[in-house]
Design a protein around this motif. Sequence first.
Motif, PDB file in Angstrom:
ATOM      1  N   ARG A 193       0.969  -1.349   0.244  1.00 36.17           N
ATOM      2  CA  ARG A 193       0.417  -0.150   0.169  1.00 36.17           C
ATOM      3  C   ARG A 193       0.648   1.476  -0.067  1.00 36.17           C
ATOM      4  N   ARG A 194       1.995   1.094   0.812  1.00 43.32           N
ATOM      5  CA  ARG A 194       2.669   2.185   0.578  1.00 43.32           C
ATOM      6  C   ARG A 194       3.063   2.878  -0.161  1.00 43.32           C
ATOM      7  N   LEU A 195       3.973   1.274  -1.054  1.00 40.50           N
ATOM      8  CA  LEU A 195       4.618   1.684  -2.356  1.00 40.50           C
ATOM      9  C   LEU A 195       3.825   1.892  -2.751  1.00 40.50           C
ATOM     10  N   GLU A 196       2.576   2.018  -3.415  1.00 40.04           N
ATOM     11  CA  GLU A 196       1.760   2.543  -4.513  1.00 40.04           C
ATOM     12  C   GLU A 196       1.337   3.561  -4.019  1.00 40.04           C
ATOM     13  N   ASN A 197       1.107   4.347  -2.706  1.00 38.51           N
ATOM     14  CA  ASN A 197       0.809   5.803  -2.546  1.00 38.51           C
ATOM     15  C   ASN A 197       2.089   6.461  -2.852  1.00 38.51           C
ATOM     16  N   GLY A 198       4.009   6.090  -3.045  1.00 40.87           N
ATOM     17  CA  GLY A 198       5.148   6.595  -3.361  1.00 40.87           C
ATOM     18  C   GLY A 198       5.773   7.141  -2.033  1.00 40.87           C
ATOM     19  N   ASP A 199       5.384   6.231  -1.494  1.00 41.77           N
ATOM     20  CA  ASP A 199       6.306   6.348   0.101  1.00 41.77           C
ATOM     21  C   ASP A 199       7.390   6.264   0.119  1.00 41.77           C
ATOM     22  N   PRO A 200       7.873   7.725  -0.291  1.00 39.42           N
ATOM     23  CA  PRO A 200       9.659   7.716  -0.244  1.00 39.42           C
ATOM     24  C   PRO A 200      10.563   7.111   1.139  1.00 39.42           C
TER      25      PRO A 200
END
Length: 99
Positions: A49-56
Amino acid sequence: MTKKTLAMFPTALKQLADLGERLRLARRRRSIGTELFAERMGVSRETLRRLENGDPTIAMGTYLRALGVLGLDGDVDAIGRDDVLGRKLQDLELSRSKT
């Protein structure tokens, strides 16, 4: 000692968000659910989920695993392949050293 995280430029944050969205769309086009995709990547659904939200804070290796699962890992080879700016700077330096 606490871990220090450097702030990112807004353009870089936008690029990560856009990459995450492209990965989400690629996953959905392939009809791969989040649970299966996370399992194939070897991460939790929360990390996905974080990856798909662009979490740096997501590691580059995690993005590479996502691309690999989707069959898009060849795209990474194109990054920086044609370094136009670097070649111009190199040519400029070479022309200066001749004098």
